[in-house]
Design a protein around this motif. Structure first.
Motif, short mmCIF file in Angstrom:
data_model
loop_
_atom_site.label_atom_id
_atom_site.label_comp_id
_atom_site.label_asym_id
_atom_site.label_seq_id
_atom_site.Cartn_x
_atom_site.Cartn_y
_atom_site.Cartn_z
N ALA A 115 13.46 21.49 17.66
CA ALA A 115 13.34 20.63 18.84
C ALA A 115 14.17 19.36 18.65
N LEU A 116 14.07 18.66 17.47
CA LEU A 116 14.87 17.61 17.05
C LEU A 116 16.46 17.84 17.43
N ASP A 117 16.67 19.10 16.65
CA ASP A 117 18.06 19.36 16.85
C ASP A 117 18.68 19.52 18.14
N ARG A 118 17.87 20.31 19.07
CA ARG A 118 18.22 20.33 20.52
C ARG A 118 18.30 19.00 21.06
N ALA A 119 17.48 17.92 20.93
CA ALA A 119 17.41 16.61 21.47
C ALA A 119 18.58 16.00 21.02
N ALA A 120 18.91 15.98 19.64
CA ALA A 120 19.99 15.25 19.33
C ALA A 120 21.53 15.94 19.67
N ALA A 121 21.36 17.14 19.74
CA ALA A 121 22.67 17.88 20.16
C ALA A 121 22.87 17.37 21.83
N ALA A 122 21.78 17.34 22.72
CA ALA A 122 22.05 16.95 24.00
C ALA A 122 22.30 15.39 24.29
N LEU A 123 21.77 14.66 23.20
CA LEU A 123 22.29 13.20 23.17
C LEU A 123 23.63 12.84 22.90
N ALA A 124 23.89 13.80 21.81
CA ALA A 124 25.59 13.71 21.54
C ALA A 124 26.48 14.13 22.53
N GLU A 125 26.08 15.38 22.99
CA GLU A 125 26.88 15.84 24.31
C GLU A 125 26.85 14.87 25.60
N THR A 126 26.00 14.30 25.69
CA THR A 126 26.30 13.09 26.87
C THR A 126 27.13 11.97 26.22
N TRP A 127 27.06 11.41 25.04
CA TRP A 127 27.98 10.73 24.37
C TRP A 127 29.73 11.17 24.74
N SER A 220 6.84 19.66 31.59
CA SER A 220 7.73 19.34 32.61
C SER A 220 9.25 18.92 32.18
N CYS A 221 9.51 18.60 30.93
CA CYS A 221 10.62 18.42 30.43
C CYS A 221 11.55 19.42 29.69
N GLN A 222 12.65 19.46 29.56
CA GLN A 222 13.34 20.73 29.21
C GLN A 222 13.37 20.76 27.48
N ILE A 223 13.09 19.52 26.97
CA ILE A 223 13.18 19.50 25.63
C ILE A 223 11.72 18.41 25.38
N HIS A 224 10.90 19.09 24.51
CA HIS A 224 9.71 18.34 23.98
C HIS A 224 9.68 18.10 22.53
N LEU A 225 9.48 16.60 22.17
CA LEU A 225 9.43 16.34 21.08
C LEU A 225 7.94 15.87 20.68
N ALA A 226 7.30 16.51 20.03
CA ALA A 226 5.89 16.48 19.80
C ALA A 226 5.38 15.04 19.05
N ALA A 227 4.50 14.26 19.79
CA ALA A 227 4.17 12.98 18.97
C ALA A 227 2.45 13.14 18.94
N ASP A 228 2.19 13.84 18.15
CA ASP A 228 0.61 13.99 18.11
C ASP A 228 0.10 13.12 17.13
N HIS A 229 -1.33 12.69 17.29
CA HIS A 229 -2.16 11.73 16.43
C HIS A 229 -3.42 11.73 16.71
N PRO A 230 -4.32 11.49 15.77
CA PRO A 230 -5.60 11.30 16.27
C PRO A 230 -6.17 10.00 16.47
N GLU A 231 -5.37 9.06 16.85
CA GLU A 231 -5.59 7.61 17.19
C GLU A 231 -6.40 7.70 18.44
N GLY A 232 -7.51 6.83 18.38
CA GLY A 232 -8.07 6.59 19.44
C GLY A 232 -7.55 5.18 19.98
N TYR A 233 -7.63 4.83 21.38
CA TYR A 233 -7.17 3.71 21.72
C TYR A 233 -7.94 3.08 23.00
#
Length: 281
Positions: A115-127, A220-233
């Protein structure tokens, strides 16, 4: 990683849910058993086991098992230590630092490199296409969006950050093919962010979500970078989540810089030289 599977379970197909439940029941056994036995225990086909791993954002079974083994390793425990009302300053120091370090180690072991690789590739392609990258966030995530814009504009990328819901929707309307929208959200349920992401996707822009697994924004987004944590806010302002989002932005910015290559170095050096004149000697 186990939190991510739990959060995503209800959105999976029934057969893949059985594989997910097998992981949650005994993650250590899942990490060492062959695919044939995993398929038999979960009463699915072998391709379904692999499909489950890919649905969770990993390259395949081998990649999933490697990350799972690291996630449940006794050498990298995740113990979320909440701050108590009677804690002394020293206690707060230890708990806040330990929570951040543990979250980073957990992310290192569980992050989906594909997923990180896909996101980086998409951002680099935008550049490469001279498109525009926008970073959207609200509240604490809006501050992360500003940090992301600061990192990416130095790479020569046309970038913008906004935390205003109306501006986000208007700006997303102007995005199109060759552009990219990165939406940052702790909950993944902020309506303005989701509206803007939907508009950008319909207009042909690539949409990337940095948010929790199982959330509406993640789906809903094409690429998901999961940011999961047990923090209560519910008691204090989010801390670990903000640091985790900043870390993911750092990984993306570094990966994109490497894709741009050696042509970036003279520009960064010139920028550094120009800034030196702004400092007192």
């Amino acid at each position: 990683m186990l939190d991510r599977i739990t959060a995503s379970l209800s959105s999976l197909a029934p057969a893949e849910q059985r594989v997910g439940k097998l992981v949650l029941a005994d993650p250590r056994a899942f990490a060492r058993l062959p695919v044939r036995e995993l398929a038999e225990r979960s009463q699915v086909s072998k391709p379904t086991v692999v499909r489950f791993c890919r649905s969770m954002g990993y390259d395949g079974l081998a990649d999933f098992k490697l990350k799972l083994a690291g996630s449940v390793s006794e050498g990298v425990p995740f113990i979320h230590r909440s701050v108590d009302l009677d804690d002394k300053t020293g206690d707060v120091l230890v708990k806040v630092v330990d929570n951040a370090v543990a979250a980073f180690l957990q992310y290192r072991n569980a992050a989906s490199t594909s997923a990180l690789d896909r996101a980086a590739a998409a951002l680099a392609e935008t550049w490469r296409q001279r498109g525009r990258i926008e970073f959207h966030g609200a509240g604490n995530s809006g501050i992360v969006a500003q940090d992301a814009q600061h990192k990416f504009f130095r790479l020569g990328v046309t970038s913008l950050a906004t935390s205003d819901g109306h501006i986000q929707v208007m700006s997303a309307t102007l995005l199109g093919k060759g552009d990219c929208l990165v939406t940052i959200s702790n909950s993944g349920r902020t309506r303005d962010l989701m509206d803007a992401a939907d508009i950008a996707r319909r207009n042909g822009a690539t949409t990337i979500a940095i948010t929790s697994s199982g959330s509406p924004l993640a789906g809903s987004c094409q690429i998901h970078l999961a940011a999961d944590h047990p923090e209560g806010y519910d008691r204090y302002s989010p801390m670990v989540s903000r640091l985790l989002h900043l870390l993911i932005i750092d990984v993306l910015a570094t990966s994109v810089a490497l894709r741009i290559g050696s042509s970036l170095q003279p520009v960064l050096q010139q920028m550094k030289d120009n800034l030196r004149a702004k400092r007192y000697t």
